[in-house]
Motif scaffolding. Structure first.
Motif, mmCIF file in Angstrom:
data_model
loop_
_atom_site.group_PDB
_atom_site.id
_atom_site.type_symbol
_atom_site.label_atom_id
_atom_site.label_comp_id
_atom_site.label_asym_id
_atom_site.label_seq_id
_atom_site.Cartn_x
_atom_site.Cartn_y
_atom_site.Cartn_z
ATOM 1 N N GLY A 1 70.588 67.429 89.959
ATOM 2 C CA GLY A 1 71.309 67.082 91.176
ATOM 3 C C GLY A 1 72.755 66.744 90.927
ATOM 4 N N ALA A 2 73.320 65.988 91.841
ATOM 5 C CA ALA A 2 74.762 65.731 91.858
ATOM 6 C C ALA A 2 75.244 64.987 90.620
ATOM 7 N N THR A 3 76.385 65.449 90.106
ATOM 8 C CA THR A 3 77.132 64.748 89.064
ATOM 9 C C THR A 3 78.556 65.266 89.124
ATOM 10 N N ALA A 4 79.530 64.434 88.809
ATOM 11 C CA ALA A 4 80.929 64.813 89.041
ATOM 12 C C ALA A 4 81.501 65.750 87.982
ATOM 13 N N GLY B 1 52.085 55.160 85.419
ATOM 14 C CA GLY B 1 53.063 55.694 86.351
ATOM 15 C C GLY B 1 54.164 56.439 85.611
ATOM 16 N N LYS B 2 55.143 56.906 86.365
ATOM 17 C CA LYS B 2 56.233 57.701 85.797
ATOM 18 C C LYS B 2 57.568 57.148 86.288
ATOM 19 N N LEU B 3 58.574 57.184 85.395
ATOM 20 C CA LEU B 3 59.931 56.825 85.781
ATOM 21 C C LEU B 3 60.676 58.085 86.204
ATOM 22 N N PHE B 4 61.192 58.088 87.415
ATOM 23 C CA PHE B 4 61.980 59.207 87.927
ATOM 24 C C PHE B 4 63.454 58.800 87.982
ATOM 25 N N LEU B 5 64.327 59.636 87.439
ATOM 26 C CA LEU B 5 65.768 59.446 87.577
ATOM 27 C C LEU B 5 66.221 60.384 88.689
ATOM 28 N N VAL B 6 66.751 59.801 89.760
ATOM 29 C CA VAL B 6 67.037 60.572 90.970
ATOM 30 C C VAL B 6 68.539 60.607 91.251
ATOM 31 N N PRO B 7 69.175 61.770 91.114
ATOM 32 C CA PRO B 7 70.602 61.869 91.451
ATOM 33 C C PRO B 7 70.823 61.695 92.950
ATOM 34 N N THR B 8 71.925 61.061 93.302
ATOM 35 C CA THR B 8 72.312 60.907 94.703
ATOM 36 C C THR B 8 73.709 61.482 94.901
ATOM 37 N N PRO B 9 74.075 61.848 96.123
ATOM 38 C CA PRO B 9 75.376 62.492 96.371
ATOM 39 C C PRO B 9 76.551 61.667 95.876
ATOM 40 N N ILE B 10 77.578 62.365 95.368
ATOM 41 C CA ILE B 10 78.792 61.676 94.920
ATOM 42 C C ILE B 10 79.812 61.593 96.052
ATOM 43 N N ALA C 1 95.412 71.489 81.159
ATOM 44 C CA ALA C 1 94.468 70.497 81.653
ATOM 45 C C ALA C 1 94.181 70.729 83.138
ATOM 46 N N SER C 2 93.268 69.947 83.639
ATOM 47 C CA SER C 2 92.895 69.996 85.057
ATOM 48 C C SER C 2 92.441 68.603 85.468
ATOM 49 N N VAL C 3 92.870 68.162 86.642
ATOM 50 C CA VAL C 3 92.433 66.869 87.164
ATOM 51 C C VAL C 3 91.848 67.078 88.558
ATOM 52 N N SER C 4 90.592 66.671 88.717
ATOM 53 C CA SER C 4 89.927 66.766 90.021
ATOM 54 C C SER C 4 89.693 65.369 90.565
ATOM 55 N N ARG C 5 89.864 65.222 91.867
ATOM 56 C CA ARG C 5 89.591 63.921 92.485
ATOM 57 C C ARG C 5 88.815 64.122 93.780
ATOM 58 N N GLU C 6 88.053 63.108 94.151
ATOM 59 C CA GLU C 6 87.309 63.098 95.414
ATOM 60 C C GLU C 6 86.400 64.331 95.548
ATOM 61 N N ILE C 7 85.716 64.696 94.478
ATOM 62 C CA ILE C 7 84.849 65.885 94.479
ATOM 63 C C ILE C 7 83.784 65.750 95.554
ATOM 64 N N THR C 8 83.620 66.794 96.339
ATOM 65 C CA THR C 8 82.685 66.959 97.477
ATOM 66 C C THR C 8 83.135 66.213 98.728
ATOM 67 N N LYS C 9 84.241 65.455 98.656
ATOM 68 C CA LYS C 9 84.683 64.675 99.809
ATOM 69 C C LYS C 9 85.781 65.406 100.587
ATOM 70 N N MET C 10 86.213 64.819 101.682
ATOM 71 C CA MET C 10 87.158 65.466 102.587
ATOM 72 C C MET C 10 88.473 65.811 101.902
ATOM 73 N N TYR C 11 88.973 64.925 101.053
ATOM 74 C CA TYR C 11 90.282 65.143 100.437
ATOM 75 C C TYR C 11 90.173 65.628 98.988
ATOM 76 N N GLU C 12 89.119 66.355 98.704
ATOM 77 C CA GLU C 12 88.932 66.896 97.359
ATOM 78 C C GLU C 12 90.113 67.783 96.974
#
Length: 238
Positions: A112-115, A3-12, A182-193
Protein backbone atom coordinates in the motif's frame (compact mmCIF):
# COMPACT_ATOMS: atom_id res chain seq x y z
CA UNK A 1 -4.66 -21.10 17.12
CA UNK A 2 -2.43 -18.06 17.45
CA UNK A 3 -3.46 -14.71 16.05
CA UNK A 4 -1.59 -12.72 13.41
CA UNK A 5 -0.03 -9.25 13.35
CA UNK A 6 -1.08 -7.27 10.28
CA UNK A 7 0.83 -4.17 9.16
CA UNK A 8 -1.70 -2.01 7.33
CA UNK A 9 -0.61 0.94 5.15
CA UNK A 10 -2.85 4.00 5.23
CA UNK A 11 -3.06 6.91 2.74
CA UNK A 12 -0.31 9.53 2.87
CA UNK A 13 -2.76 12.19 1.71
CA UNK A 14 -5.40 11.00 -0.73
CA UNK A 15 -8.00 8.77 0.95
CA UNK A 16 -8.69 7.05 -2.38
CA UNK A 17 -5.36 5.26 -1.92
CA UNK A 18 -6.80 3.07 0.85
CA UNK A 19 -7.16 -0.49 -0.43
CA UNK A 20 -10.25 -2.69 -0.10
CA UNK A 21 -8.10 -5.28 1.64
CA UNK A 22 -6.81 -2.79 4.19
CA UNK A 23 -10.37 -1.79 5.08
CA UNK A 24 -11.40 -5.45 5.46
CA UNK A 25 -8.42 -6.32 7.66
CA UNK A 26 -9.08 -3.35 9.95
CA UNK A 27 -12.78 -4.25 10.23
CA UNK A 28 -11.96 -7.86 11.08
CA UNK A 29 -9.06 -7.20 13.47
CA UNK A 30 -9.64 -7.81 17.17
CA UNK A 31 -7.25 -5.00 18.13
CA UNK A 32 -6.16 -1.91 16.17
CA UNK A 33 -2.94 -0.16 17.14
CA UNK A 34 -2.32 3.39 15.90
CA UNK A 35 0.65 5.75 16.11
CA UNK A 36 -1.68 8.61 17.09
CA UNK A 37 -5.33 7.81 17.81
CA UNK A 38 -6.30 11.43 17.12
CA UNK A 39 -5.07 10.99 13.56
CA UNK A 40 -6.48 7.50 13.07
CA UNK A 41 -9.98 8.24 14.41
CA UNK A 42 -11.15 10.31 11.38
CA UNK A 43 -9.65 7.74 9.00
CA UNK A 44 -11.43 4.81 10.67
CA UNK A 45 -14.68 6.75 10.77
CA UNK A 46 -14.40 7.65 7.07
CA UNK A 47 -14.22 3.97 6.11
CA UNK A 48 -16.91 2.83 8.52
CA UNK A 49 -14.54 1.00 10.86
CA UNK A 50 -16.33 1.26 14.19
CA UNK A 51 -13.53 0.24 16.52
CA UNK A 52 -11.40 1.91 19.13
CA UNK A 53 -7.71 2.25 18.29
CA UNK A 54 -5.04 1.95 20.97
CA UNK A 55 -1.87 4.07 20.98
CA UNK A 56 1.33 2.39 19.85
CA UNK A 57 4.24 4.78 19.30
CA UNK A 58 7.97 5.07 19.88
CA UNK A 59 7.54 6.09 23.50
CA UNK A 60 5.43 3.13 24.61
CA UNK A 61 6.16 0.33 22.12
CA UNK A 62 8.71 -1.45 24.33
CA UNK A 63 6.30 -1.56 27.25
CA UNK A 64 3.24 -2.44 25.14
CA UNK A 65 4.80 -5.19 23.04
CA UNK A 66 4.54 -7.91 25.70
CA UNK A 67 0.82 -7.21 26.01
CA UNK A 68 0.38 -7.38 22.24
CA UNK A 69 2.20 -10.72 22.08
CA UNK A 70 -0.14 -11.97 24.80
CA UNK A 71 -3.14 -10.96 22.65
CA UNK A 72 -1.68 -12.82 19.66
CA UNK A 73 -1.07 -15.97 21.71
CA UNK A 74 -4.72 -15.79 22.81
CA UNK A 75 -5.71 -16.05 19.16
CA UNK A 76 -6.51 -12.36 18.59
CA UNK A 77 -5.57 -10.66 15.31
CA UNK A 78 -3.82 -7.31 15.72
CA UNK A 79 -3.59 -4.59 13.05
CA UNK A 80 -0.97 -1.84 13.24
CA UNK A 81 -1.31 1.47 11.39
CA UNK A 82 0.86 4.60 11.46
CA UNK A 83 -0.22 8.19 10.95
CA UNK A 84 0.32 7.78 7.20
CA UNK A 85 1.98 5.28 4.90
CA UNK A 86 3.41 1.87 5.74
CA UNK A 87 4.19 1.09 9.40
CA UNK A 88 7.89 0.67 10.28
CA UNK A 89 9.06 2.85 7.35
CA UNK A 90 10.41 5.82 9.35
CA UNK A 91 7.53 5.10 11.73
CA UNK A 92 7.00 2.78 14.74
CA UNK A 93 6.69 -0.92 13.98
CA UNK A 94 10.13 -2.48 13.62
CA UNK A 95 10.53 -3.39 17.30
CA UNK A 96 7.07 -4.97 17.46
CA UNK A 97 7.62 -6.98 14.26
CA UNK A 98 10.97 -8.27 15.51
CA UNK A 99 9.55 -9.36 18.87
CA UNK A 100 6.54 -11.04 17.27
CA UNK A 101 8.85 -13.02 14.98
CA UNK A 102 11.03 -13.97 17.96
CA UNK A 103 7.92 -15.48 19.55
CA UNK A 104 7.29 -17.60 16.44
CA UNK A 105 4.10 -15.69 15.67
CA UNK A 106 2.93 -14.71 12.21
CA UNK A 107 3.36 -11.26 10.64
CA UNK A 108 1.71 -10.12 7.42
CA UNK A 109 2.38 -6.75 5.76
CA UNK A 110 -0.17 -5.49 3.27
CA UNK A 111 1.07 -3.59 0.20
CA UNK A 112 0.00 0.00 0.00
CA UNK A 113 0.82 3.66 0.36
CA UNK A 114 4.34 4.88 1.08
CA UNK A 115 5.96 8.17 0.08
CA UNK A 116 9.42 7.19 -1.12
CA UNK A 117 8.40 4.80 -3.93
CA UNK A 118 6.36 7.28 -6.02
CA UNK A 119 8.98 9.98 -5.36
CA UNK A 120 11.74 7.70 -6.64
CA UNK A 121 9.84 6.55 -9.71
CA UNK A 122 8.81 10.13 -10.49
CA UNK A 123 12.33 11.52 -10.05
CA UNK A 124 13.70 10.40 -13.41
CA UNK A 125 16.77 9.02 -11.62
CA UNK A 126 17.85 5.35 -11.89
CA UNK A 127 15.47 3.02 -10.05
CA UNK A 128 17.17 -0.33 -10.70
CA UNK A 129 19.35 0.10 -7.61
CA UNK A 130 18.82 2.58 -4.79
CA UNK A 131 19.37 3.12 -1.07
CA UNK A 132 16.67 4.41 1.28
CA UNK A 133 18.06 6.49 4.15
CA UNK A 134 14.90 7.62 5.94
CA UNK A 135 15.77 10.77 7.90
CA UNK A 136 19.40 11.84 8.27
CA UNK A 137 20.70 12.25 11.83
CA UNK A 138 19.87 15.74 13.06
CA UNK A 139 23.18 16.33 14.84
CA UNK A 140 25.38 13.45 15.98
CA UNK A 141 26.71 11.43 13.08
CA UNK A 142 25.24 13.67 10.40
CA UNK A 143 28.50 14.69 8.71
CA UNK A 144 29.82 11.12 8.87
CA UNK A 145 26.68 9.89 7.13
CA UNK A 146 26.93 12.60 4.46
CA UNK A 147 30.56 11.67 3.73
CA UNK A 148 29.55 8.04 3.24
CA UNK A 149 26.60 8.97 1.03
CA UNK A 150 28.88 11.15 -1.11
CA UNK A 151 30.56 7.90 -2.21
CA UNK A 152 27.27 6.05 -2.81
CA UNK A 153 26.84 5.05 -6.47
CA UNK A 154 23.17 4.09 -6.15
CA UNK A 155 20.31 6.59 -6.17
CA UNK A 156 19.82 7.96 -2.64
CA UNK A 157 16.30 8.44 -1.26
CA UNK A 158 15.52 10.15 2.03
CA UNK A 159 12.88 12.08 3.91
CA UNK A 160 13.22 15.65 5.15
CA UNK A 161 11.15 18.16 7.09
CA UNK A 162 10.30 21.64 5.74
CA UNK A 163 12.44 23.52 8.27
CA UNK A 164 15.57 21.49 7.47
CA UNK A 165 15.22 21.17 3.69
CA UNK A 166 17.40 24.15 2.71
CA UNK A 167 20.11 23.18 5.17
CA UNK A 168 20.14 19.63 3.80
CA UNK A 169 20.35 20.83 0.19
CA UNK A 170 23.21 23.13 1.16
CA UNK A 171 25.03 20.18 2.71
CA UNK A 172 24.39 18.09 -0.41
CA UNK A 173 25.96 20.85 -2.50
CA UNK A 174 28.93 20.82 -0.16
CA UNK A 175 29.47 17.07 0.04
CA UNK A 176 28.09 15.82 -3.29
CA UNK A 177 28.72 18.85 -5.50
CA UNK A 178 26.33 21.57 -6.69
CA UNK A 179 25.88 19.90 -10.06
CA UNK A 180 24.70 16.51 -8.71
CA UNK A 181 21.30 15.68 -10.22
CA UNK A 182 18.44 15.44 -7.76
CA UNK A 183 14.68 15.58 -7.33
CA UNK A 184 12.54 16.89 -4.48
CA UNK A 185 8.89 15.87 -4.13
CA UNK A 186 6.47 17.36 -1.63
CA UNK A 187 2.85 16.77 -0.65
CA UNK A 188 2.69 13.48 -2.61
CA UNK A 189 -0.92 12.49 -3.49
CA UNK A 190 -2.22 15.81 -2.08
CA UNK A 191 -3.69 18.86 -3.81
CA UNK A 192 -0.43 20.82 -3.99
CA UNK A 193 1.81 17.92 -4.95
CA UNK A 194 4.89 18.94 -6.89
CA UNK A 195 8.23 17.51 -7.97
CA UNK A 196 11.22 19.74 -8.71
CA UNK A 197 14.08 18.20 -10.71
CA UNK A 198 17.52 19.56 -11.58
CA UNK A 199 20.90 20.01 -9.97
CA UNK A 200 21.16 20.32 -6.20
CA UNK A 201 21.98 24.01 -6.66
CA UNK A 202 18.98 24.65 -8.93
CA UNK A 203 16.59 22.92 -6.55
CA UNK A 204 17.93 24.85 -3.56
CA UNK A 205 17.43 28.14 -5.44
CA UNK A 206 13.85 27.13 -6.27
CA UNK A 207 12.90 26.39 -2.66
CA UNK A 208 14.61 29.55 -1.41
CA UNK A 209 11.95 31.42 -3.38
CA UNK A 210 8.93 29.15 -3.05
CA UNK A 211 6.75 27.38 -0.50
CA UNK A 212 8.47 25.28 2.16
CA UNK A 213 5.46 23.34 3.39
CA UNK A 214 4.45 19.70 3.62
CA UNK A 215 6.33 16.41 3.69
CA UNK A 216 9.44 16.18 1.49
CA UNK A 217 11.16 13.26 -0.24
CA UNK A 218 14.61 13.92 -1.72
CA UNK A 219 16.15 11.70 -4.40
CA UNK A 220 19.80 12.24 -5.32
CA UNK A 221 21.73 10.63 -8.14
CA UNK A 222 24.55 8.34 -7.10
CA UNK A 223 28.17 9.36 -7.46
CA UNK A 224 29.22 9.31 -11.15
CA UNK A 225 31.90 6.74 -11.83
CA UNK A 226 35.38 8.18 -11.54
CA UNK A 227 34.26 11.55 -10.19
CA UNK A 228 35.86 12.88 -7.02
CA UNK A 229 33.81 14.37 -4.19
CA UNK A 230 34.71 16.17 -0.98
CA UNK A 231 34.79 12.78 0.75
CA UNK A 232 37.72 11.76 -1.51
CA UNK A 233 39.86 14.65 -0.32
CA UNK A 234 42.01 14.31 2.81
CA UNK A 235 41.05 16.58 5.69
CA UNK A 236 43.99 18.31 7.40
CA UNK A 237 43.58 19.78 10.85
CA UNK A 238 45.90 22.45 12.19
Amino acid sequence: MDGKLFLVPTPIGNLEDMTFRAIRVLKEADVILAEDTRTSAPLLKHFGIDKKAYSHHQHNEHKATSEIIKFLKEGKNVALISDAGTPAISDPGFFLVREVIKNNLEVECLPGATAFVPALVNSGLPTDSFVFEGFLPVKKGRQTRLKKLAEEERTIVLYESPHRLLKTLEEFAQFFGEDRQASVSREITKMYEETIRGTVSEIKTYFENNILKGEFVICVAGKPEGKKTKADKPIYKK
